[in-house]
Design a protein around this motif. Structure first.
Motif: not given
Length: 584
Positions: A361-362, A368-370, A396-397, A407-408
């Motif tokens: 689910h993540d 995205i974190s990378l 995303l889901d 994305l920030l």
């Protein structure tokens, strides 16, 4: 993907349009017909991404276990070595970023692909046997296989960034008078040229047999000229001109089984050489059966005509005045190119069922974190001001589709980030002077806690593996024993400690190992991008595929889960071990 069903039409309806050939025989025939003491070598232009299909077909079982990268390398190396030994000159083209006009089509395909992968994951969870999985479900597509590094070994390698890959490829093949193109795209049935078109989908890597499409036979069967084929492809519908727009028009022309002859008949009465904007608008009104036509549709129509006319009305691509952009075009990094250009970055989700209760689910956030950290390095020196967000197309889901998200961006603090040309420079002096900051940036991409000196001590062959494992362990996506097993398998593959050809395949596939294998490979692909971004890729050993053997991983999984494992060869590189103690 080109014009829908046109390849089927030529196979089933065009006399002499599709026949079996042997590439070795074709090369030998070329040398027999070319006169002179030193004839130029026959040029074969290869759509590199299309070779994933025959390579995957060579070992379909291996795909289900996550791929066998050492076997894939050996098979493709042997195939290309044969072509070179026969005297052919090989030229390779690789897909760059998807063009803006095709984003919607790309998203639709990725959404469809996701539904197929959900079905496959569910079947594995139910314990379906190997035959059922192979025969009733879509197979994973392993685009991590090491085709790019092998291509660089045997010929010139180019990434298509300024235009679509098939356009650049067809233009090049025509300009150099190539013997043939190897690909799997019906667009090559449209382009004008003297080259032969050989099917990669039907390519037998070991025997060099494949199928040839006869474009002259198709054009003659339709009663058209090559100059009319761009309009034909546009009216048929393609990646640029939406099929939904022209579908009703096809029905008005007659029965769907006669679609292509009907369109050809319609074209023969159109003065296609004088298609001005007003003429296109009139034509589109007839096609759509509407009184007014949206300007976006007019522009798509013109773009489609333009793209398919590449060998009829050649275009000059003006070089960019941006020095950074020119470096990125040469650097084989569409990822970095798109972010620097502030264009949409398309991220395929891979093999996952995002309804899962573990890491699934993540799955989007793990990528995205990378991405946002790498974007912070890429855009650090952006002028006149640094952007705060970057556009990324991602799913995303489970319920949502692939679509754009802004994305920030996360910029590095307290680090002197070099410019992109400096980071990517292969000048040995610059490269050596920037070693410290390169490892600081690479470590920061993975985690605030990863120490650069620890990552620096990892052997080059295993560095991306350890980067990936550190990230996944810290994110609690995989267990410690799984990380250890990934590292051991990487060690065995990289240092060739076993005979991969004699390895027996397991009879079943476990649910958890099946899932983590594809998670690992997806994150590894970002590790490879990160290493290339900071200029720590090895020019002498350009492989960026994971040192991984899915069969070996699956065979060992249950034993390692029970603690029956040996760490003597890898213990000094387990820099992620302490992360497990931080869990609450």
């Amino acid at each position: 993907m080109g014009v829908r069903h046109l390849d089927t039409f030529i196979r089933e309806n065009v006399p002499g349009g599709y026949f079996r050939v042997n590439i070795e025989a074709e090369i030998r025939k070329y040398f027999e017909t070319v006169r002179g003491p030193n004839p130029p070598p026959p040029i074969i232009v290869i759509d590199l991404i299309a070779l994933f299909v025959p390579l995957s077909q060579h070992d379909k079982k291996g795909l289900l276990f996550g791929g066998r990268f050492n076997l894939a390398y050996a098979v493709m190396d042997e195939f290309l070595a044969k072509l070179k030994s026969l005297g052919a000159r090989l030229e390779f083209f690789y897909d760059g970023p998807a063009q803006d006009a095709k984003s919607a089509t790309w998203c639709e395909r990725q959404d469809y692909r996701y539904t197929k992968m959900v079905e496959l994951v569910a079947a594995v969870d139910r314990g379906a046997d190997m035959d059922t999985l192979l025969n009733q479900y879509a197979m994973p597509l392993n685009f991590r296989y090491p085709l790019r590094c092998i291509a660089k070994k045997y010929g010139e390698y180019r990434v298509a960034i300024a235009q679509e890959c098939d356009q650049e490829l067809a233009t090049y093949a025509t300009n150099v008078n190539a013997l043939a193109i190897i690909s799997d795209d019906s667009d090559f049935l449209i382009y004008k040229g003297t080259w032969k078109y050989w099917s990669s989908r039907q390519l037998e890597l070991s025997t060099l047999f494949t199928m040839e499409y006869n474009r002259d036979a198709l054009v003659g069967h339709l009663g058209l000229r090559y100059e009319q084929m761009p309009l034909f492809a546009t009216l048929c519908g393609n990646d640029i001109m939406p099929y939904d727009v022209v579908k009703a028009f096809h029905y008005r022309l007659g029965q769907n089984r006669d679609k292509f002859p009907n369109i050809a008949r319609f074209i023969r009465i159109v003065e296609e050489d004088s298609l001005s904007d007003s003429a296109i608008s009139i034509l589109l009104k007839e096609i759509t059966n509407q009184h007014t036509v949206d300007n976006d549709l007019v522009q798509r129509f013109k773009l489609s005509l333009d793209n398919y006319s590449v060998n009829i009305r050649p275009r000059n691509i003006n070089p960019s005045k941006d020095p950074v952009l020119n470096v990125l075009i040469e650097h084989d990094s569409p990822f970095t190119y798109l972010i620097w250009q502030k264009k949409q970055l398309d991220v395929s989700i891979g093999v996952v069922d995002m309804r899962g209760r573990e890491f699934e689910h993540d799955f989007g956030r793990l990528q995205i974190s990378l991405i946002v950290r790498m974007a912070g390095i890429i855009l650090f020196h952006s002028k006149p001001v640094r952007p705060t967000h970057c556009p990324v197309i991602i799913k995303l889901d489970h319920q949502s589709s692939h679509r754009e998200h802004r994305l920030l961006i996360l910029y590095p603090k307290d680090l002197e980030v070099p410019t992109l040309p400096a980071l990517m420079s292969k000048d040995p002096v610059i490269h050596e002077d920037l070693q410290t900051i390169k490892f600081q940036l690479l470590s920061w991409i993975a985690s605030d806690s990863l120490k650069p000196d620890e990552l620096r001590k990892i052997p080059q062959q295993l560095r991306m593996t350890v980067f990936t494992l550190y990230y996944l362990v810290e994110q609690r996506a995989i267990e410690l024993f799984e990380a250890d097993l990934f590292l051991q398998v990487a060690y065995d593959v990289a240092y060739e400690t076993y005979d991969f050809r004699s390895l027996q395949y397991p009879r079943t596939i476990g649910s958890r190992p099946f899932r983590v294998v594809f998670l690992y490979q997806k994150i590894y692909s970002f590790a490879a991008k990160a290493v290339r971004l900071v200029g720590l890729d090895d020019a002498d050993n350009p492989r960026d595929d994971p040192p991984f053997d899915g069969v070996l991983f699956h065979k060992r999984y249950n034993d390692w889960k029970r603690g029956c494992c040996g760490l003597e060869h890898t213990k000094e590189w387990r820099i992620y071990e302490g992360l497990t103690a931080k869990k609450p």
